[in-house]
Design a protein around this motif. Sequence first.
Motif, PDB file in Angstrom:
ATOM      1  N   LYS A  74       5.546 -22.374   8.157  1.00 11.31           N
ATOM      2  CA  LYS A  74       5.938 -21.041   8.619  1.00 11.31           C
ATOM      3  C   LYS A  74       4.999 -19.986   8.036  1.00 11.31           C
ATOM      4  CE  LYS A  74       9.886 -17.983   8.985  1.00 11.31           C
ATOM      5  NZ  LYS A  74      11.303 -17.773   8.673  1.00 11.31           N
ATOM      6  N   GLU A  75       4.719 -20.110   6.750  1.00 10.89           N
ATOM      7  CA  GLU A  75       3.804 -19.166   6.104  1.00 10.89           C
ATOM      8  C   GLU A  75       2.372 -19.354   6.602  1.00 10.89           C
ATOM      9  OE1 GLU A  75       3.025 -17.477   1.604  1.00 10.89           O
ATOM     10  OE2 GLU A  75       4.644 -18.903   1.967  1.00 10.89           O
ATOM     11  N   ASN A  76       1.972 -20.595   6.841  1.00 12.16           N
ATOM     12  CA  ASN A  76       0.641 -20.892   7.363  1.00 12.16           C
ATOM     13  C   ASN A  76       0.453 -20.243   8.739  1.00 12.16           C
ATOM     14  OD1 ASN A  76      -1.829 -21.983   8.049  1.00 12.16           O
ATOM     15  ND2 ASN A  76      -1.059 -24.041   8.307  1.00 12.16           N
ATOM     16  N   ILE A  77       1.415 -20.400   9.618  1.00 13.62           N
ATOM     17  CA  ILE A  77       1.327 -19.814  10.962  1.00 13.62           C
ATOM     18  C   ILE A  77       1.288 -18.291  10.887  1.00 13.62           C
ATOM     19  CG2 ILE A  77       2.574 -19.570  13.156  1.00 13.62           C
ATOM     20  CD1 ILE A  77       1.165 -22.269  12.752  1.00 13.62           C
ATOM     21  N   ARG A  78       2.054 -17.724   9.970  1.00 15.01           N
ATOM     22  CA  ARG A  78       2.036 -16.260   9.803  1.00 15.01           C
ATOM     23  C   ARG A  78       0.640 -15.791   9.410  1.00 15.01           C
ATOM     24  NH1 ARG A  78       3.207 -12.600   5.485  1.00 15.01           N
ATOM     25  NH2 ARG A  78       3.520 -14.384   4.138  1.00 15.01           N
ATOM     26  N   TYR A  79      -0.001 -16.473   8.469  1.00 13.18           N
ATOM     27  CA  TYR A  79      -1.365 -16.114   8.072  1.00 13.18           C
ATOM     28  C   TYR A  79      -2.347 -16.293   9.232  1.00 13.18           C
ATOM     29  CZ  TYR A  79      -0.051 -15.749   3.157  1.00 13.18           C
ATOM     30  OH  TYR A  79       0.504 -15.371   1.982  1.00 13.18           O
ATOM     31  N   LEU A  80      -2.171 -17.359  10.001  1.00  9.22           N
ATOM     32  CA  LEU A  80      -3.043 -17.588  11.151  1.00  9.22           C
ATOM     33  C   LEU A  80      -2.961 -16.442  12.154  1.00  9.22           C
ATOM     34  CD1 LEU A  80      -2.734 -21.372  12.006  1.00  9.22           C
ATOM     35  CD2 LEU A  80      -4.790 -20.115  11.463  1.00  9.22           C
ATOM     36  N   PHE A  81      -1.741 -16.012  12.467  1.00  8.98           N
ATOM     37  CA  PHE A  81      -1.587 -14.920  13.422  1.00  8.98           C
ATOM     38  C   PHE A  81      -2.182 -13.612  12.901  1.00  8.98           C
ATOM     39  CE2 PHE A  81       1.927 -17.372  15.544  1.00  8.98           C
ATOM     40  CZ  PHE A  81       1.259 -17.498  16.752  1.00  8.98           C
ATOM     41  N   ILE A  82      -2.037 -13.359  11.618  1.00  8.64           N
ATOM     42  CA  ILE A  82      -2.620 -12.146  11.028  1.00  8.64           C
ATOM     43  C   ILE A  82      -4.142 -12.185  11.122  1.00  8.64           C
ATOM     44  CG2 ILE A  82      -2.990 -10.903   8.856  1.00  8.64           C
ATOM     45  CD1 ILE A  82      -0.072 -11.689   8.121  1.00  8.64           C
ATOM     46  N   LEU A  83      -4.744 -13.301  10.722  1.00  5.93           N
ATOM     47  CA  LEU A  83      -6.201 -13.409  10.743  1.00  5.93           C
ATOM     48  C   LEU A  83      -6.748 -13.413  12.169  1.00  5.93           C
ATOM     49  CD1 LEU A  83      -6.730 -15.964   7.854  1.00  5.93           C
ATOM     50  CD2 LEU A  83      -7.118 -13.498   7.809  1.00  5.93           C
ATOM     51  N   GLY A  89      -5.327 -11.938  14.662  1.00  2.00           N
ATOM     52  CA  GLY A  89      -5.158 -10.559  15.111  1.00  2.00           C
ATOM     53  C   GLY A  89      -6.306  -9.672  14.652  1.00  2.00           C
ATOM     54  N   ILE A  90      -6.724  -9.852  13.401  1.00  2.00           N
ATOM     55  CA  ILE A  90      -7.870  -9.094  12.888  1.00  2.00           C
ATOM     56  C   ILE A  90      -9.121  -9.453  13.679  1.00  2.00           C
ATOM     57  CG2 ILE A  90      -9.399  -8.812  10.894  1.00  2.00           C
ATOM     58  CD1 ILE A  90      -6.882  -9.231   9.134  1.00  2.00           C
ATOM     59  N   TRP A  91      -9.326 -10.742  13.907  1.00  5.37           N
ATOM     60  CA  TRP A  91     -10.494 -11.176  14.673  1.00  5.37           C
ATOM     61  C   TRP A  91     -10.475 -10.614  16.093  1.00  5.37           C
ATOM     62  CZ3 TRP A  91     -10.834 -15.162  18.586  1.00  5.37           C
ATOM     63  CH2 TRP A  91     -12.139 -15.430  18.969  1.00  5.37           C
ATOM     64  N   PHE A  92      -9.312 -10.606  16.727  1.00  6.28           N
ATOM     65  CA  PHE A  92      -9.183 -10.054  18.069  1.00  6.28           C
ATOM     66  C   PHE A  92      -9.503  -8.563  18.081  1.00  6.28           C
ATOM     67  CE2 PHE A  92      -6.635  -7.884  21.296  1.00  6.28           C
ATOM     68  CZ  PHE A  92      -7.110  -8.505  22.443  1.00  6.28           C
ATOM     69  N   LEU A  93      -8.959  -7.819  17.123  1.00 13.15           N
ATOM     70  CA  LEU A  93      -9.232  -6.379  17.064  1.00 13.15           C
ATOM     71  C   LEU A  93     -10.712  -6.097  16.872  1.00 13.15           C
ATOM     72  CD1 LEU A  93      -6.235  -5.027  14.977  1.00 13.15           C
ATOM     73  CD2 LEU A  93      -6.708  -4.648  17.400  1.00 13.15           C
ATOM     74  N   VAL A  94     -11.363  -6.881  16.037  1.00 13.12           N
ATOM     75  CA  VAL A  94     -12.782  -6.643  15.785  1.00 13.12           C
ATOM     76  C   VAL A  94     -13.627  -7.045  16.990  1.00 13.12           C
ATOM     77  CG1 VAL A  94     -14.754  -7.373  14.384  1.00 13.12           C
ATOM     78  CG2 VAL A  94     -12.608  -6.790  13.292  1.00 13.12           C
ATOM     79  N   PHE A 121     -15.856 -12.923  11.731  1.00 13.41           N
ATOM     80  CA  PHE A 121     -15.293 -14.251  11.932  1.00 13.41           C
ATOM     81  C   PHE A 121     -15.648 -15.175  10.771  1.00 13.41           C
ATOM     82  CE2 PHE A 121     -15.424 -18.540  13.859  1.00 13.41           C
ATOM     83  CZ  PHE A 121     -14.080 -18.645  14.155  1.00 13.41           C
ATOM     84  N   VAL A 122     -16.875 -15.158  10.304  1.00 16.01           N
ATOM     85  CA  VAL A 122     -17.287 -16.001   9.174  1.00 16.01           C
ATOM     86  C   VAL A 122     -16.549 -15.580   7.906  1.00 16.01           C
ATOM     87  CG1 VAL A 122     -19.237 -16.629   7.695  1.00 16.01           C
ATOM     88  CG2 VAL A 122     -19.510 -16.598  10.174  1.00 16.01           C
TER      89      VAL A 122
END
Length: 85
Positions: free
Chosen positions: A12-21, A23-28, A63-64
């Motif tokens: 659950k925590e892993n998926i939360r971190y994935l969505f946050i990261l 999301g940042i990649w998508f915004l950039v 991304f890197v």
Amino acid sequence: MTDKSNAKAYWKENIRYLFILLGIWFLVSFGAGIIFKDALNTIKIGGFKLGFWFAQQGAMYVFVILIFVYVRIMNKLDKKYGFDV
């Protein structure tokens, strides 16, 4: 905490971190390179417009960096839940 609930909390925590990261990649990549391109093009870096820079190089750099951030977060998460072997 049982092994099953421990693993469930870990994912659950892993998926939360994935969505946050992601999301940042998508915004950039999409936001800075396409949506906010006109606003960012008023700023120049090294003779190039900032919107162009994000579309061509900035998104790749971010991304890197996000890959290294994810590795660091996952190492801490593994230790937290006892999955570091």
